[in-house]
Design an enzyme around this catalytic site. Structure first.
Site, PDB file in Angstrom:
ATOM      1  N   LYS A 125      39.422  32.760  38.682  1.00 42.05           N
ATOM      2  CA  LYS A 125      39.918  32.014  37.515  1.00 42.05           C
ATOM      3  C   LYS A 125      41.388  32.296  37.233  1.00 42.05           C
ATOM      4  O   LYS A 125      42.183  31.381  37.007  1.00 42.05           O
ATOM      5  CB  LYS A 125      39.100  32.371  36.266  1.00 42.05           C
ATOM      6  N   ASN A 148      41.460  33.028  28.386  1.00 40.93           N
ATOM      7  CA  ASN A 148      40.917  34.302  28.861  1.00 40.93           C
ATOM      8  C   ASN A 148      41.921  35.097  29.690  1.00 40.93           C
ATOM      9  O   ASN A 148      41.751  36.288  29.915  1.00 40.93           O
ATOM     10  CB  ASN A 148      39.651  34.030  29.696  1.00 40.93           C
ATOM     11  N   HIS A 195      27.764  39.192  34.757  1.00 42.25           N
ATOM     12  CA  HIS A 195      27.513  39.341  33.316  1.00 42.25           C
ATOM     13  C   HIS A 195      26.053  39.073  32.947  1.00 42.25           C
ATOM     14  O   HIS A 195      25.758  38.617  31.829  1.00 42.25           O
ATOM     15  CB  HIS A 195      28.416  38.385  32.518  1.00 42.25           C
TER      16      HIS A 195
END
Length: 456
Positions: A125, A148, A195
């Site tokens: 990302k 982010n 996650h």
């Protein structure tokens, strides 16, 4: 067209956690005329020492030492940072009290007058977000790069007149509280287990990623990895145009032979990378996603090439560190999940001494078995998850323990022969032994540097 903002004069708004995102949220809410409350977990003495100047400047009501229902229920709207688990019992109680709970993407939705490109995925990302931003900048656009990646979108909302386009990295945590956020261009790079300690299942993790697309309007663009079956699991009845990148199934951006061929809108464009050296598959996939994204916003072939040629890879991502006694050392500390490690190992022909371990995030380390069996000659394990990794892999490869990064590097050097690769690719978070993946990667590089100095 802008929609009515969630933040308006007189609105009662609580901000949960006064970190980077929280401070930006407070400033933006105050700019909108809201009455703001701040709740923070830090003990009062520490909180005042670290945030006292900010509290005096903003004059907001606050509590410290934990979050209380009594304090937060006075708000109409609660702004949470990505690190706040939306399934906390306290948040359920506040929803019962009528408090609306959202993150920065929901606040920004409908408030941005410029095109928005949003990038998500398990791995890559930050690289792709940065690359897209640099291509736009090289094309002469005033580009805001945030989300982010480190700069909250609230900062854009505070200074919208300064930018022509927004490029945002968005995580699964942010997308859980994204409301009806809808980018003009949404990019999904890949999906692999990550996650799961918070999302609890792959289905929920994939669903969070897919929130990027569900509110897009006709004329907007979806860009996905066509080689990734989980990326192709798109929600039904999407109205945006879908474009794919990869090696298979007639993608819009075809990868192969150190080049990317764009095959959209009845055109064929070639992006050759011979002058940049041989690029690995991960880099080419990232480049393909970025090319499709900026092309969707009107960048020309020449502008894209210029941006690609000027881009420098980010550290801690299959980063070559040194060659010592014929052994190559690579820092891939950003590989905090099994998917990233599998991708990294695929870039080497074999003879890899793999350094792995750290804090478990709920991943299934058995997913590494095929790659480890094919590419790894010795496995050096450290950190809290060392036992879990050993349980999953010890029948495939010799496992050696290490109590520190320095010991891991020295052990790898003792067991390596000329032609081998020593790869730090941990498959875990860093927070058991280090402050961040960057700190972990830097300690690896320091240890390798120490070996070089001793050898010299």
């Amino acid at each position: 067209m802008k929609k009515k903002s969630m933040l308006y004069p007189g609105a009662k708004v609580a901000v949960m956690g006064l970190g980077i995102s929280g401070r930006a949220a407070v400033r933006y809410a105050l700019r909108c005329g809201a009455e703001v409350f701040v709740s923070d977990n830090r003990q009062q003495e520490k909180f005042l020492a670290e945030e006292g100047a900010f509290l005096a400047e903003t004059n907001v009501l606050w509590e410290a030492g934990g979050h209380s229902r009594e304090f937060l229920r006075r708000a109409e709207l609660l702004l949470v940072s990505p690190g706040v688990n939306l399934h906390l019992p306290l948040l359920s109680e506040l929803r019962d009290d009528g408090v609306k709970i959202v993150g920065e993407l929901a606040v920004a939705a409908g408030q941005m007058d410029v095109p928005v490109v949003a990038v998500t995925g398990t791995n890559g990302k930050t690289t792709v977000t940065t690359l897209i931003g640099e291509i736009f900048a090289s094309a002469g656009k005033r580009v805001f790069v945030g989300g982010n990646i480190g700069t909250p979108l609230y900062e854009y909302l505070l200074h919208p007149q300064d930018y022509d386009i927004v490029v945002a990295e968005v995580s699964s945590f942010q997308l859980e509280s994204a409301g009806d956020f809808a980018p003009d261009v949404g990019v999904l790079l890949n999906v692999s287990p990550d996650h799961l300690d918070r999302h609890t299942s792959m289905d929920r993790y994939v669903a969070a990623k897919m929130q990027l697309f569900v509110h897009q309007q006709p004329g907007s663009v979806i860009i996905i990895n066509g080689d990734d079956p989980l990326c192709r699991r798109l929600p039904p009845a999407l109205s945006a145009n879908v474009r794919t990148f990869g090696k298979n199934d007639a993608p819009s951006a075809l990868i192969g032979d150190n080049r990317i061929t764009l095959l959209t809108d009845s055109t064929r464009e070639e992006y050759q990378f011979a002058e940049m050296g041989q690029l690995n598959d991960i880099t080419l996939m990232n480049y393909a996603a970025a090319i499709l994204a900026v092309r969707a916003q009107g960048c020309t072939h020449a502008q894209i090439l210029a941006g690609l040629q000027a881009f420098r890879p980010l550290p801690h991502r299959i980063e070559f560190v040194a060659e010592l006694n014929g052994v190559s050392y690579y820092n891939d500390s950003k590989a905090t999940n099994t998917g990233a490690v599998i991708g990294a190992l695929a870039q080497f022909p074999g003879n890899v001494i793999l350094l792995a371990g750290g804090r478990d995030k709920g991943d299934d380390f058995r997913l590494l078995r095929e790659s480890v069996a094919a590419k790894v000659k010795k496995l050096i394990l450290f950190g809290e998850a060392a036992g879990l990794l050993a349980d999953a892999l010890t029948d495939l490869v010799e496992v050696l323990p290490a109590r520190s990064m320095d010991e891991a590097v020295r052990t790898s050097a003792k067991n390596a022969a000329a032609g081998d690769v020593v790869l730090l690719s941990p498959a875990c978070a860093s927070f058991d032994m280090f402050t961040s993946y960057g700190h972990r990667g830097n300690e690896f590089k320091k240890a390798v540097s120490a070996l070089q100095e001793e050898s010299a």
